[in-house]
Design an enzyme around this catalytic site. Structure first.
Site, mmCIF file in Angstrom:
data_model
loop_
_atom_site.group_PDB
_atom_site.id
_atom_site.type_symbol
_atom_site.label_atom_id
_atom_site.label_comp_id
_atom_site.label_asym_id
_atom_site.label_seq_id
_atom_site.Cartn_x
_atom_site.Cartn_y
_atom_site.Cartn_z
ATOM 1 N N CYS A 1 15.701 -4.920 22.263
ATOM 2 C CA CYS A 1 14.571 -5.468 23.043
ATOM 3 C C CYS A 1 13.574 -6.237 22.166
ATOM 4 O O CYS A 1 12.634 -6.830 22.688
ATOM 5 C CB CYS A 1 13.853 -4.356 23.800
ATOM 6 N N VAL A 29 -4.819 8.113 4.983
ATOM 7 C CA VAL A 29 -3.468 7.965 5.511
ATOM 8 C C VAL A 29 -2.426 8.261 4.433
ATOM 9 O O VAL A 29 -1.229 8.192 4.688
ATOM 10 C CB VAL A 29 -3.267 6.555 6.118
ATOM 11 N N ASP A 30 -2.897 8.592 3.216
ATOM 12 C CA ASP A 30 -1.952 9.025 2.183
ATOM 13 C C ASP A 30 -1.574 10.487 2.421
ATOM 14 O O ASP A 30 -2.102 11.146 3.323
ATOM 15 C CB ASP A 30 -2.544 8.805 0.772
ATOM 16 N N ALA A 78 -14.945 13.300 -6.646
ATOM 17 C CA ALA A 78 -14.102 14.369 -6.086
ATOM 18 C C ALA A 78 -13.371 15.134 -7.188
ATOM 19 O O ALA A 78 -13.340 16.365 -7.182
ATOM 20 C CB ALA A 78 -13.094 13.756 -5.109
ATOM 21 N N GLY A 113 -16.247 11.998 -0.307
ATOM 22 C CA GLY A 113 -15.718 10.654 -0.526
ATOM 23 C C GLY A 113 -15.561 9.807 0.709
ATOM 24 O O GLY A 113 -14.580 9.071 0.840
ATOM 25 N N THR A 114 -16.527 9.888 1.620
ATOM 26 C CA THR A 114 -16.477 8.965 2.766
ATOM 27 C C THR A 114 -17.814 8.238 2.894
ATOM 28 O O THR A 114 -18.870 8.823 2.636
ATOM 29 C CB THR A 114 -16.125 9.680 4.093
ATOM 30 N N HIS A 119 -6.448 9.578 11.006
ATOM 31 C CA HIS A 119 -6.136 8.146 11.042
ATOM 32 C C HIS A 119 -4.653 7.845 10.824
ATOM 33 O O HIS A 119 -4.292 6.708 10.527
ATOM 34 C CB HIS A 119 -7.002 7.396 10.010
ATOM 35 N N ARG A 165 0.842 -1.215 0.000
ATOM 36 C CA ARG A 165 0.000 0.000 0.000
ATOM 37 C C ARG A 165 0.870 1.255 0.000
ATOM 38 O O ARG A 165 0.550 2.246 -0.662
ATOM 39 C CB ARG A 165 -0.942 -0.001 1.213
HETATM 40 P P1 OAD Z 1 -14.870 3.935 2.430
HETATM 41 O O1 OAD Z 1 -14.199 2.963 1.541
HETATM 42 O O2 OAD Z 1 -15.649 3.422 3.576
HETATM 43 O O3 OAD Z 1 -15.829 4.855 1.559
HETATM 44 C C1 OAD Z 1 -15.389 5.429 0.364
HETATM 45 C C2 OAD Z 1 -16.462 6.367 -0.101
HETATM 46 O O4 OAD Z 1 -15.958 7.063 -1.244
HETATM 47 C C3 OAD Z 1 -17.769 5.681 -0.553
HETATM 48 O O5 OAD Z 1 -18.864 6.354 0.029
HETATM 49 C C4 OAD Z 1 -17.766 5.847 -2.072
HETATM 50 O O6 OAD Z 1 -19.070 5.994 -2.612
HETATM 51 C C5 OAD Z 1 -16.982 7.129 -2.225
HETATM 52 N N1 OAD Z 1 -16.294 7.282 -3.519
HETATM 53 C C6 OAD Z 1 -15.794 6.331 -4.325
HETATM 54 N N2 OAD Z 1 -15.193 6.883 -5.394
HETATM 55 C C7 OAD Z 1 -15.299 8.231 -5.239
HETATM 56 C C8 OAD Z 1 -14.853 9.362 -5.985
HETATM 57 N N3 OAD Z 1 -14.159 9.204 -7.116
HETATM 58 N N4 OAD Z 1 -15.137 10.595 -5.530
HETATM 59 C C9 OAD Z 1 -15.849 10.764 -4.370
HETATM 60 N N5 OAD Z 1 -16.281 9.736 -3.615
HETATM 61 C C10 OAD Z 1 -16.006 8.488 -4.040
HETATM 62 O O7 OAD Z 1 -13.728 4.968 2.915
HETATM 63 P P2 OAD Z 1 -13.744 5.902 4.201
HETATM 64 O O8 OAD Z 1 -15.084 6.463 4.456
HETATM 65 O O9 OAD Z 1 -12.608 6.847 4.043
HETATM 66 O O10 OAD Z 1 -9.643 3.608 8.434
HETATM 67 O O11 OAD Z 1 -13.395 4.870 5.343
HETATM 68 C C11 OAD Z 1 -13.202 5.326 6.658
HETATM 69 C C12 OAD Z 1 -12.088 4.559 7.307
HETATM 70 O O12 OAD Z 1 -12.345 3.162 7.212
HETATM 71 C C13 OAD Z 1 -10.746 4.720 6.648
HETATM 72 O O13 OAD Z 1 -10.048 5.902 7.061
HETATM 73 C C14 OAD Z 1 -10.021 3.491 7.066
HETATM 74 C C15 OAD Z 1 -11.111 2.469 6.903
HETATM 75 O O14 OAD Z 1 -11.008 1.348 7.703
HETATM 76 C C16 OAD Z 1 -8.336 3.662 8.780
HETATM 77 O O15 OAD Z 1 -7.425 3.607 7.987
HETATM 78 C C17 OAD Z 1 -8.137 3.800 10.245
#
Ligand code: OAD
Length: 249
Positions: A159, A107-108, A240, A196-197, A123, A73
């Protein structure tokens, strides 16, 4: 297709806001080639078990496997480039000093490489290392992750403490200062842009309701439904890299 009227209204709200907060997730970097976690076919958690690869317990059970997975990754992150969405956010923030705070679950380092002035990392940082047993090595000043003996993972020659990636794993606390700054930014802003979450992971997901309760307009940019759509005043169904330049360019 993003509704042009909704887009124009959000553009105006952003221009009028004294403080704008942005919460980004994996979808922010999807168009840079970094896989998301929960997208059905391409998401990392549709192919791998987070219990095995993103928890302390999983790391202790098979450190080499977890280390190698993160090494792959990390290579992907180093090869990736900021996309037009990262660039548009950074340019908007640079042109309006002190008005924009970006809070990321990613985390990027693509926001930083795009030149974003303030980035709060909830994160952690996949490109950084830390000790698995932090307390153990703090007591031994000569233990230093940068000079750990090579291996998969590297380990302290004295250690045996293991080096791990400096990301937040399931079951771990978020860095307290970052969470506090994120909550302040959400509570103080007039507009919160959520990009994008999936809104599936807390406490980051709670920032949308915090902002809304504090009087902000909440705008979601996501091509698909998310778990926090109900918190939004406006949902822009776009990606995005296409929607952010249209909003902020
Ligand atoms: P997810 O993989 O849960 O969600 C990604 C979101 O991005 C989804 O809602 C997609 O519909 C959306 N998406 C996909 N392509 C896109 C694009 N081109 N433009 C905009 N949106 C798009 O990712 P996160 O919500 O970031 O934790 O996940 C949260 C956390 O869960 C992460 O930070 C990670 C993971 O376990 C850690 O690393 C601690």
């Amino acid at each position: 297709m993003v509704d042009p009227q909704a887009l124009a209204a959000v553009r105006r709200a952003l221009e009028e806001a004294q403080r704008v907060a942005v919460l980004t997730g994996a979808g922010m970097s999807a168009e840079s080639g970094i896989p998301t976690f929960r997208d059905a076919l391409t998401g990392l958690w549709s192919r791998f078990d987070p219990e095995d690869l993103a928890s302390e317990q999983g790391f202790r059970a098979d450190p080499a496997r977890v280390w190698d997975w993160y090494a792959q990754r990390r290579d992907g992150v180093r090869r990736a480039r900021p996309n037009a969405g990262h660039e548009a956010l950074a340019a908007w923030g640079r042109a309006r000093p002190g008005r924009l705070c970006v809070v990321t679950q990613n985390v990027d380092d693509l926001h930083q490489r795009a030149g974003q002035p303030e980035v709060v990392r909830l994160h952690g940082d996949i490109l950084a290392d830390r000790w698995l047993d932090g307390a153990a090595c703090r007591e031994r000043p000569r233990c230093d992750a940068a000079s750990a003996a090579a291996g998969r993972p590297p380990r302290c020659a004295q250690c045996g403490n293991l080096v791990r990636p400096a990301v937040v794993w399931f079951g771990e606390m978020l860095p307290a200062a970052a969470l506090q700054r994120a909550q302040e930014a959400a509570a103080e802003c007039q507009v919160l842009l959520v990009v994008g979450t999936s809104g599936a992971v807390w406490p980051a997901a709670g920032l949308a309701s915090l902002a809304r309760r504090s009087g902000a307009r909440v705008v979601i940019v996501n091509p698909h439904e998310s778990e926090i759509d109900a918190e939004a005043h406006v949902v822009l169904r776009g990606t995005a890299a296409t929607t952010l330049p249209a909003l902020l360019g």
